[in-house]
Write a protein that holds these residues in place. Sequence first.
Motif, mmCIF file in Angstrom:
data_model
loop_
_atom_site.group_PDB
_atom_site.id
_atom_site.type_symbol
_atom_site.label_atom_id
_atom_site.label_comp_id
_atom_site.label_asym_id
_atom_site.label_seq_id
_atom_site.Cartn_x
_atom_site.Cartn_y
_atom_site.Cartn_z
ATOM 1 N N GLY A 295 7.266 -0.016 -7.388
ATOM 2 C CA GLY A 295 6.201 0.878 -7.813
ATOM 3 C C GLY A 295 4.865 0.150 -7.915
ATOM 4 N N LEU A 296 4.892 -1.099 -8.378
ATOM 5 C CA LEU A 296 3.659 -1.897 -8.443
ATOM 6 C C LEU A 296 3.107 -2.174 -7.045
ATOM 7 C CD1 LEU A 296 4.433 -4.510 -11.248
ATOM 8 C CD2 LEU A 296 2.842 -2.574 -11.355
ATOM 9 N N VAL A 297 3.975 -2.489 -6.108
ATOM 10 C CA VAL A 297 3.538 -2.740 -4.725
ATOM 11 C C VAL A 297 2.903 -1.475 -4.158
ATOM 12 C CG1 VAL A 297 4.335 -3.252 -2.373
ATOM 13 C CG2 VAL A 297 5.196 -4.594 -4.316
ATOM 14 N N ARG A 298 3.549 -0.347 -4.369
ATOM 15 C CA ARG A 298 2.997 0.919 -3.877
ATOM 16 C C ARG A 298 1.662 1.229 -4.549
ATOM 17 N NH1 ARG A 298 7.052 5.214 -2.187
ATOM 18 N NH2 ARG A 298 5.918 6.514 -3.683
ATOM 19 N N LEU B 172 -8.459 -13.429 -4.647
ATOM 20 C CA LEU B 172 -7.820 -12.145 -4.360
ATOM 21 C C LEU B 172 -6.556 -12.369 -3.537
ATOM 22 C CD1 LEU B 172 -7.750 -9.131 -4.639
ATOM 23 C CD2 LEU B 172 -9.486 -8.961 -2.831
ATOM 24 N N ASP B 173 -6.620 -13.226 -2.533
ATOM 25 C CA ASP B 173 -5.422 -13.531 -1.744
ATOM 26 C C ASP B 173 -4.363 -14.255 -2.579
ATOM 27 O OD1 ASP B 173 -6.054 -12.233 0.613
ATOM 28 O OD2 ASP B 173 -6.990 -13.989 1.517
ATOM 29 N N PHE B 174 -4.795 -15.086 -3.516
ATOM 30 C CA PHE B 174 -3.875 -15.754 -4.432
ATOM 31 C C PHE B 174 -3.095 -14.715 -5.239
ATOM 32 C CE2 PHE B 174 -2.870 -17.466 -8.621
ATOM 33 C CZ PHE B 174 -2.326 -18.705 -8.342
ATOM 34 N N HIS B 175 -3.807 -13.732 -5.772
ATOM 35 C CA HIS B 175 -3.143 -12.690 -6.565
ATOM 36 C C HIS B 175 -2.234 -11.812 -5.703
ATOM 37 C CE1 HIS B 175 -4.870 -13.473 -10.439
ATOM 38 N NE2 HIS B 175 -6.095 -13.442 -9.961
ATOM 39 N N ARG B 176 -2.662 -11.513 -4.483
ATOM 40 C CA ARG B 176 -1.804 -10.739 -3.575
ATOM 41 C C ARG B 176 -0.502 -11.495 -3.319
ATOM 42 N NH1 ARG B 176 -7.024 -9.677 0.197
ATOM 43 N NH2 ARG B 176 -7.542 -7.550 -0.460
ATOM 44 N N ALA C 89 3.190 -0.502 3.940
ATOM 45 C CA ALA C 89 1.987 0.227 3.529
ATOM 46 C C ALA C 89 1.011 -0.710 2.817
ATOM 47 C CB ALA C 89 2.360 1.397 2.620
ATOM 48 N N TRP C 90 1.518 -1.537 1.929
ATOM 49 C CA TRP C 90 0.664 -2.470 1.180
ATOM 50 C C TRP C 90 -0.011 -3.460 2.128
ATOM 51 C CZ3 TRP C 90 2.462 -7.527 -1.198
ATOM 52 C CH2 TRP C 90 1.466 -8.098 -2.006
ATOM 53 N N GLN C 91 0.775 -4.067 3.015
ATOM 54 C CA GLN C 91 0.195 -5.043 3.945
ATOM 55 C C GLN C 91 -0.822 -4.391 4.879
ATOM 56 O OE1 GLN C 91 0.365 -8.368 3.758
ATOM 57 N NE2 GLN C 91 1.434 -7.870 1.868
ATOM 58 N N VAL D 10 -4.526 1.124 -4.572
ATOM 59 C CA VAL D 10 -5.731 0.499 -5.119
ATOM 60 C C VAL D 10 -6.552 -0.133 -3.998
ATOM 61 C CG1 VAL D 10 -6.557 -1.390 -6.602
ATOM 62 C CG2 VAL D 10 -4.758 0.149 -7.424
ATOM 63 N N GLU D 11 -5.898 -0.893 -3.134
ATOM 64 C CA GLU D 11 -6.593 -1.512 -1.993
ATOM 65 C C GLU D 11 -7.243 -0.428 -1.136
ATOM 66 O OE1 GLU D 11 -6.793 -4.825 -0.950
ATOM 67 O OE2 GLU D 11 -5.230 -5.854 -2.087
ATOM 68 N N ARG D 12 -6.489 0.614 -0.823
ATOM 69 C CA ARG D 12 -6.972 1.713 0.031
ATOM 70 C C ARG D 12 -8.199 2.384 -0.583
ATOM 71 N NH1 ARG D 12 -4.219 4.672 3.940
ATOM 72 N NH2 ARG D 12 -4.820 6.837 4.247
ATOM 73 N N THR D 13 -8.107 2.674 -1.878
ATOM 74 C CA THR D 13 -9.187 3.380 -2.545
ATOM 75 C C THR D 13 -10.464 2.551 -2.601
ATOM 76 O OG1 THR D 13 -7.681 4.711 -3.863
ATOM 77 C CG2 THR D 13 -9.908 4.416 -4.735
#
Length: 168
Positions: A55-58, A22-26, A104-106, A63-66
Amino acid sequence: MTIERPEPPLRGDERETLRTFLDFHRATLAMKCEGLSDEDLRRRSMPPSTLTLLGLVRHMAEVERTWFRKVINGEDIPLVWSDVNDYQVAYDASESSRTEAFDAWQNEVEHARKIEREAESLDVTGYQPRWAEQVSLRLVMHHLCHEYARHNGHADFLREGIDGVTGA
């Protein structure tokens, strides 16, 4: 700044392997955005699509939040950019900046990491209202890996269209 991706363990246990992938993909998504201006990050792919790297980052912040905060942690919170659970709002990065989106993403990634670290096991469950089912942390981590992999493929094409950079 150079983004470094973690090397997934060749013989790690399930949790360590999921966490590292997951961290690799992030990190891959961050790499795809590295060195670009806000204008470049807002550049659309091809008509009629309005997809952008920003837009993908947002979207991934949502997705992470949900999945971690709302589903696994049971937090009653709105999405970052929509108070009516409309994921499409996040894709419109026309007025966004790298700072706004990446902060926001981080923030959401750090919440997700904390929730995962504090979970007793991958068998911990949370309620996914869209499916009206309990889901495990294991499923959530697999789902996030899938979600990132899918969108990192989009990011490959977006980045190549901006400045010709290919590969991860």
